[in-house]
Every structure is written in structure tokens, then in C-alpha cells.
Motif scaffolding. Sequence first.
Motif, PDB file in Angstrom:
ATOM      1  N   CYS A  40       0.835  -1.204   0.000  1.00 40.50           N
ATOM      2  CA  CYS A  40       0.000   0.000   0.000  1.00 40.50           C
ATOM      3  C   CYS A  40       0.869   1.253   0.000  1.00 40.50           C
ATOM      4  O   CYS A  40       0.610   2.199  -0.756  1.00 40.50           O
ATOM      5  CB  CYS A  40      -0.917  -0.002   1.215  1.00 40.50           C
ATOM      6  N   LEU A  41       1.878   1.271   0.853  1.00 43.71           N
ATOM      7  CA  LEU A  41       2.760   2.437   0.928  1.00 43.71           C
ATOM      8  C   LEU A  41       3.483   2.663  -0.389  1.00 43.71           C
ATOM      9  O   LEU A  41       3.541   3.789  -0.905  1.00 43.71           O
ATOM     10  CB  LEU A  41       3.771   2.252   2.060  1.00 43.71           C
ATOM     11  N   GLY A  42       4.029   1.586  -0.965  1.00 42.58           N
ATOM     12  CA  GLY A  42       4.727   1.721  -2.234  1.00 42.58           C
ATOM     13  C   GLY A  42       3.811   2.187  -3.353  1.00 42.58           C
ATOM     14  O   GLY A  42       4.192   3.036  -4.174  1.00 42.58           O
ATOM     15  N   SER A  96       7.100  -6.742  -8.803  1.00 51.60           N
ATOM     16  CA  SER A  96       7.073  -5.486  -9.544  1.00 51.60           C
ATOM     17  C   SER A  96       5.775  -5.316 -10.331  1.00 51.60           C
ATOM     18  O   SER A  96       5.188  -4.228 -10.361  1.00 51.60           O
ATOM     19  CB  SER A  96       8.275  -5.393 -10.494  1.00 51.60           C
ATOM     20  N   GLY A  97       5.296  -6.394 -10.962  1.00 47.38           N
ATOM     21  CA  GLY A  97       4.072  -6.291 -11.745  1.00 47.38           C
ATOM     22  C   GLY A  97       2.873  -5.952 -10.881  1.00 47.38           C
ATOM     23  O   GLY A  97       2.029  -5.131 -11.257  1.00 47.38           O
ATOM     24  N   VAL A  98       2.783  -6.570  -9.696  1.00 47.40           N
ATOM     25  CA  VAL A  98       1.679  -6.290  -8.779  1.00 47.40           C
ATOM     26  C   VAL A  98       1.745  -4.849  -8.313  1.00 47.40           C
ATOM     27  O   VAL A  98       0.726  -4.140  -8.266  1.00 47.40           O
ATOM     28  CB  VAL A  98       1.724  -7.256  -7.581  1.00 47.40           C
ATOM     29  N   LEU A  99       2.940  -4.392  -7.966  1.00 48.73           N
ATOM     30  CA  LEU A  99       3.093  -3.023  -7.474  1.00 48.73           C
ATOM     31  C   LEU A  99       2.728  -2.016  -8.561  1.00 48.73           C
ATOM     32  O   LEU A  99       2.067  -1.006  -8.288  1.00 48.73           O
ATOM     33  CB  LEU A  99       4.526  -2.804  -6.999  1.00 48.73           C
ATOM     34  N   ILE A 100       3.143  -2.282  -9.789  1.00 44.82           N
ATOM     35  CA  ILE A 100       2.796  -1.378 -10.892  1.00 44.82           C
ATOM     36  C   ILE A 100       1.286  -1.324 -11.082  1.00 44.82           C
ATOM     37  O   ILE A 100       0.704  -0.253 -11.295  1.00 44.82           O
ATOM     38  CB  ILE A 100       3.486  -1.827 -12.200  1.00 44.82           C
ATOM     39  N   ALA A 170      -3.516  -9.314  -4.585  1.00 46.24           N
ATOM     40  CA  ALA A 170      -2.155  -9.810  -4.790  1.00 46.24           C
ATOM     41  C   ALA A 170      -2.013 -11.250  -4.312  1.00 46.24           C
ATOM     42  O   ALA A 170      -1.112 -11.968  -4.748  1.00 46.24           O
ATOM     43  CB  ALA A 170      -1.155  -8.906  -4.061  1.00 46.24           C
ATOM     44  N   ALA A 171      -2.906 -11.670  -3.420  1.00 45.80           N
ATOM     45  CA  ALA A 171      -2.857 -13.055  -2.953  1.00 45.80           C
ATOM     46  C   ALA A 171      -3.140 -14.040  -4.076  1.00 45.80           C
ATOM     47  O   ALA A 171      -2.719 -15.202  -4.015  1.00 45.80           O
ATOM     48  CB  ALA A 171      -3.853 -13.248  -1.812  1.00 45.80           C
ATOM     49  N   TYR A 172      -3.846 -13.599  -5.112  1.00 46.68           N
ATOM     50  CA  TYR A 172      -4.142 -14.482  -6.245  1.00 46.68           C
ATOM     51  C   TYR A 172      -2.876 -14.918  -6.972  1.00 46.68           C
ATOM     52  O   TYR A 172      -2.867 -15.964  -7.631  1.00 46.68           O
ATOM     53  CB  TYR A 172      -5.074 -13.778  -7.233  1.00 46.68           C
ATOM     54  N   VAL A 173      -1.818 -14.116  -6.867  1.00 41.05           N
ATOM     55  CA  VAL A 173      -0.560 -14.464  -7.539  1.00 41.05           C
ATOM     56  C   VAL A 173       0.500 -14.895  -6.533  1.00 41.05           C
ATOM     57  O   VAL A 173       1.693 -14.853  -6.811  1.00 41.05           O
ATOM     58  CB  VAL A 173      -0.049 -13.286  -8.396  1.00 41.05           C
ATOM     59  N   GLY A 174       0.042 -15.304  -5.342  1.00 37.12           N
ATOM     60  CA  GLY A 174       0.952 -15.928  -4.385  1.00 37.12           C
ATOM     61  C   GLY A 174       1.630 -15.006  -3.397  1.00 37.12           C
ATOM     62  O   GLY A 174       2.541 -15.447  -2.690  1.00 37.12           O
ATOM     63  N   ILE A 175       1.230 -13.750  -3.313  1.00 40.45           N
ATOM     64  CA  ILE A 175       1.854 -12.822  -2.375  1.00 40.45           C
ATOM     65  C   ILE A 175       1.061 -12.827  -1.069  1.00 40.45           C
ATOM     66  O   ILE A 175      -0.168 -12.770  -1.072  1.00 40.45           O
ATOM     67  CB  ILE A 175       1.916 -11.408  -2.968  1.00 40.45           C
ATOM     68  N   GLU A 176       1.766 -12.912   0.048  1.00 37.50           N
ATOM     69  CA  GLU A 176       1.124 -13.089   1.357  1.00 37.50           C
ATOM     70  C   GLU A 176       0.592 -11.771   1.908  1.00 37.50           C
ATOM     71  O   GLU A 176       1.070 -11.248   2.922  1.00 37.50           O
ATOM     72  CB  GLU A 176       2.119 -13.714   2.342  1.00 37.50           C
ATOM     73  N   THR A 177      -0.417 -11.218   1.269  1.00 39.32           N
ATOM     74  CA  THR A 177      -1.105 -10.052   1.812  1.00 39.32           C
ATOM     75  C   THR A 177      -2.294 -10.527   2.644  1.00 39.32           C
ATOM     76  O   THR A 177      -2.509 -11.727   2.830  1.00 39.32           O
ATOM     77  CB  THR A 177      -1.597  -9.128   0.687  1.00 39.32           C
TER      78      THR A 177
END
Length: 253
Positions: A40-42, A96-100, A170-177
Motif C-alpha cells: 500500500c505504501l509503495g 514489480s508487476g503487482v506493485l505497478i 495480490a494473494a491471487y498471484v501468491g503474495i502473502e497479503t
Amino acid sequence: MGEGGHAVIFADALAWLLDAANWTGPKSIPVRVGVHLLYCLGAVLGAAAIAVPLGLFVGHTGRGGVVLVGGSNALRALPTLGLVTFLYLVAGGGTSGVLIGLVVLAIPPILAGTYAGIQDVDRGVVDAARGMGMTGAQRLWRVEVPNALPLLLGGLRNATLQVVATASVAAYVGIETLGRPLLDGLRVLDYGQFVGGAILIALLAVLLDVLLAVLGRLVVPTGLRVSARTARGPSRRRRRVEPVLVDSGGSTA
């Protein structure tokens, strides 16, 4: 589902939140809250770095307003999950793709708030600053930006709330949010875990909104806050916030 079923689900959610096993380890609630906050911050900082200068330029010069509004509306129409997944695949995995994707989705509210804030400044005050011999840059930073701060910060708050909710995908692509408990709960039909994750996201959004509201009180000129409270008074005869002219020493007039 009856009232009894709802009570059972909320009881299960409370039990999941209070389970000590969910508060330790690499996939614990604190870790997921931290990851969620970092994204969120990024995203908000990245979006602000793009949207605020662009909104200031267009609002100050009056150039490209139609394109800006149209582009902002087009970005709002993008499907969240589809965009994040597409950029994740294009970037070859990783963060990077998720953050973008989150940055792209956070740009419209910040851009709209900045542009609207500059456009909402009383042109008479801007003309007065011009008559005092201020340059374009001086008018922007000492007159227009201070008066635009309430709407600009409102855009930041809207973007933050949107990103807090959106980062869950982002959890859909495996990131632990914090979206992970939602996915895991749906997969095994554990509605207590699902509701518990939703509660955490809602609490995080409320906390961040309160912090940004406090920040707004600290950075918005006192004259603007007083005028805003007057405009919301019982008579409601003066609804427009009176603009403030800031001198070189930072005081308000």
C-alpha cells in the motif's frame, strides 16, 4: 442464512483472530499485515509521485484538462484483478508487476484531487498574487498549493483506501497479503477465516484513514480549516472554503 448463522460465522471469525497459531510464523497475521502495508505504501507513494506533479501542472496551466479527465476515467474503469494479473505475468512474476498494477489504480483519485484542488482556488486570489509581482512558480507554491491541500489530501485518502482493499488481490498471484485468508477461507469454505481476514482489512483501512486525517490537520493551513468549519455551520450560507494567501514566511492571511 438466519441470524443464528451470522452469529456463528462472526464467532468463528473472532476465534480465528484470537487463535495464537495465527499470530506466529512466516505466514502469520502480523507478517501479512506488514506485507499489505508495504504494498500500500509503495503504491500510494508511486502514484503520488506521478499524479501530484501532473495534476499541479494541468491545474496551474489549464492545459490538457480534457485529456487528464478522460484518461483518469479510463484508468478507473480498468478491472483490478485482471490488471494486476496481467502485469504480474508481463513482468515475469515477482512483486514489480503487482506493485505497478496498484500504482496505476491509485493514480486516478490522487490526480483528480490535485487537479480539482488547484482549479477550485479562487481566481481573484491568484490574480491578486499576480498583481503583487509573484512569478508563476511562486503563485503555484505559495497560493494555489496551500489552498488545494484539502482536496489533494482527500485524493490521497481515497487512493489509500482503494489500495488497501485492492492489495488483497495480490494473494491471487501468491503474495502473502491480507487477501490470503480470504482465498484460503473460500477454498475450504472456512467462513470464519474469510470474515476474519475481511475484518483485518477493514480495520487497517480505518486506521490509515484516521492517520491521514490527523496528517491533514497538521499540514492544512489553519485559515482553511477554520473557514471549512464555518462553511459547515448551522446557517450553511457560506459553503465555499475561503482561500488563503501564504506569504514567504509561511504564515496565512
